[in-house]
Design a protein around this motif. Structure first.
Motif, PDB file in Angstrom:
ATOM      1  N   PHE A  29      -5.198 -86.759   5.044  1.00  0.00           N
ATOM      2  CA  PHE A  29      -5.660 -86.437   3.689  1.00  0.00           C
ATOM      3  C   PHE A  29      -7.179 -86.583   3.617  1.00  0.00           C
ATOM      4  CE2 PHE A  29      -5.537 -88.353  -0.879  1.00  0.00           C
ATOM      5  CZ  PHE A  29      -5.946 -87.157  -1.436  1.00  0.00           C
ATOM      6  N   PHE A  30      -7.653 -87.720   4.067  1.00  0.00           N
ATOM      7  CA  PHE A  30      -9.087 -87.995   4.070  1.00  0.00           C
ATOM      8  C   PHE A  30      -9.846 -86.960   4.913  1.00  0.00           C
ATOM      9  CE2 PHE A  30      -9.881 -92.494   2.586  1.00  0.00           C
ATOM     10  CZ  PHE A  30     -11.037 -92.183   1.912  1.00  0.00           C
ATOM     11  N   ILE A  33     -10.257 -83.644   3.228  1.00  0.00           N
ATOM     12  CA  ILE A  33     -11.294 -83.647   2.185  1.00  0.00           C
ATOM     13  C   ILE A  33     -12.667 -83.458   2.829  1.00  0.00           C
ATOM     14  CG2 ILE A  33     -12.479 -85.074   0.457  1.00  0.00           C
ATOM     15  CD1 ILE A  33      -9.780 -86.391  -0.137  1.00  0.00           C
ATOM     16  N   PHE A  44     -18.439 -92.864   0.018  1.00  0.00           N
ATOM     17  CA  PHE A  44     -17.631 -94.040   0.336  1.00  0.00           C
ATOM     18  C   PHE A  44     -18.458 -95.106   1.056  1.00  0.00           C
ATOM     19  CE2 PHE A  44     -14.663 -90.626  -0.328  1.00  0.00           C
ATOM     20  CZ  PHE A  44     -13.613 -91.230  -1.014  1.00  0.00           C
ATOM     21  N   HIS A  63      -6.813 -96.881   1.530  1.00  0.00           N
ATOM     22  CA  HIS A  63      -7.429 -96.229   0.377  1.00  0.00           C
ATOM     23  C   HIS A  63      -6.705 -94.935   0.024  1.00  0.00           C
ATOM     24  CE1 HIS A  63     -11.095 -98.483  -0.497  1.00  0.00           C
ATOM     25  NE2 HIS A  63     -11.261 -97.639  -1.489  1.00  0.00           N
ATOM     26  N   ALA A  64      -6.437 -94.155   1.063  1.00  0.00           N
ATOM     27  CA  ALA A  64      -5.809 -92.850   0.830  1.00  0.00           C
ATOM     28  C   ALA A  64      -4.374 -93.015   0.352  1.00  0.00           C
ATOM     29  CB  ALA A  64      -5.858 -92.021   2.109  1.00  0.00           C
ATOM     30  N   VAL A  67      -4.029 -93.397  -3.336  1.00  0.00           N
ATOM     31  CA  VAL A  67      -4.082 -92.168  -4.130  1.00  0.00           C
ATOM     32  C   VAL A  67      -2.703 -91.498  -4.179  1.00  0.00           C
ATOM     33  CG1 VAL A  67      -5.170 -89.901  -4.397  1.00  0.00           C
ATOM     34  CG2 VAL A  67      -6.524 -91.847  -3.612  1.00  0.00           C
ATOM     35  N   HIS A  98     -15.673 -94.366 -10.029  1.00  0.00           N
ATOM     36  CA  HIS A  98     -15.871 -92.946  -9.729  1.00  0.00           C
ATOM     37  C   HIS A  98     -17.120 -92.387 -10.393  1.00  0.00           C
ATOM     38  CE1 HIS A  98     -11.632 -93.456  -8.501  1.00  0.00           C
ATOM     39  NE2 HIS A  98     -12.017 -92.657  -7.537  1.00  0.00           N
ATOM     40  N   THR A 111     -10.037 -82.556  -3.659  1.00  0.00           N
ATOM     41  CA  THR A 111      -9.061 -83.603  -3.365  1.00  0.00           C
ATOM     42  C   THR A 111      -7.649 -83.148  -3.735  1.00  0.00           C
ATOM     43  OG1 THR A 111     -10.739 -85.298  -3.641  1.00  0.00           O
ATOM     44  CG2 THR A 111      -8.456 -86.017  -3.852  1.00  0.00           C
TER      45      THR A 111
HETATM   46  C1  ISQ Z   1     -10.118 -91.086  -3.624  1.00  0.00           C
HETATM   47  N1  ISQ Z   1     -10.492 -92.279  -4.014  1.00  0.00           N
HETATM   48  C2  ISQ Z   1     -10.377 -93.269  -3.177  1.00  0.00           C
HETATM   49  C3  ISQ Z   1      -9.876 -93.107  -1.931  1.00  0.00           C
HETATM   50  C4  ISQ Z   1      -9.454 -91.874  -1.510  1.00  0.00           C
HETATM   51  C5  ISQ Z   1      -8.915 -91.645  -0.274  1.00  0.00           C
HETATM   52  C6  ISQ Z   1      -8.521 -90.408   0.109  1.00  0.00           C
HETATM   53  C7  ISQ Z   1      -8.657 -89.380  -0.723  1.00  0.00           C
HETATM   54  C8  ISQ Z   1      -9.198 -89.578  -1.956  1.00  0.00           C
HETATM   55  C9  ISQ Z   1      -9.592 -90.840  -2.362  1.00  0.00           C
END
Ligand code: ISQ
Ligand code: HEM
Length: 154
Positions: A29-30, A33, A44, A63-64, A67, A98, A111
């Motif tokens: 996912f990360f 993005i 980040f 973190h991911a 979400v 944010h 995202t």
């Molecule tokens: C958004 N905010 C914090 C962490 C995230 C990790 C992955 C994708 C989006 C995110």
């Protein structure tokens, strides 16, 4: 908006399957993005100051996954209450974080796209336009909630 029991079930059911390898999904996912919006990496703090390669950063996965989990929870709340409710204190913090890190509308769009792509690849046999729509709505409403608190904290 109207979020049905069927839509909630689509989200919850697919998340139950994906949960088992949520760490790996989170990483994908990360990376998606950053593939679309490389500059988002700068937002980040734990990536900016890190000496290890992106994929090995220990903070990425948890973190991911957060979400994913929050989007899934937002589906449950949408069906139950017709809106997304995040505890006020945590919503304030989410909004502030944010806002402060400089997240803008385009980031939320990228995202969303990355989230839906990751989900599609995670459960190809279950994926359907209805499932995509259910996750998309849950995400959109969560973003609405966060954006209402995106303003200078004082
Ligand atoms: C958004 N905010 C914090 C962490 C995230 C990790 C992955 C994708 C989006 C995110
Ligand atoms: C931080 C969730 C969208 C970038 C966070 C945190 C959470 C979170 C839970 C941790 C807050 C804390 O420290 O207490 C979400 C959810 C989103 C979303 C649920 C959408 C529904 C985005 C988008 C971006 C983004 C679109 C930008 C691409 C960040 C950044 C941080 C953060 C930069 C701070 C990380 C750090 O340096 O510690 N987010 N986020 N978020 N988020 Fe998001």
């Amino acid at each position: 908006i109207c979020f049905t029991e069927e839509q909630e079930a689509l989200v919850v059911k697919s998340w139950a399957v994906m949960k088992k390898n949520s760490g790996e999904l989170g990483l994908k996912f990360f990376l998606k993005i950053f593939e679309i919006a490389p500059s988002a990496q700068k937002l980040f703090s734990f990536l900016k100051d890190s000496k290890v390669p992106l994929e090995q950063n220990p903070k990425l996965k948890p973190h991911a996954v957060t979400v994913f989990v929050m989007t899934c929870e937002s589906a449950v709340q949408l069906r139950k209450a017709g809106k997304v409710t995040v505890r006020e204190s945590s919503l304030k913090k989410l909004g502030a974080v944010h806002f402060r890190t400089g997240v803008v509308d385009e980031h939320f769009e990228v995202t969303k796209f990355a989230l839906l792509e990751t989900l599609k690849e995670a459960v190809p046999e279950m994926w359907s336009p209805e499932m995509k729509n259910a996750w998309g709505q849950a995400y959109d409403q969560l973003v609405v909630a966060i954006k209402t608190e995106m303003k200078p904290s004082s």
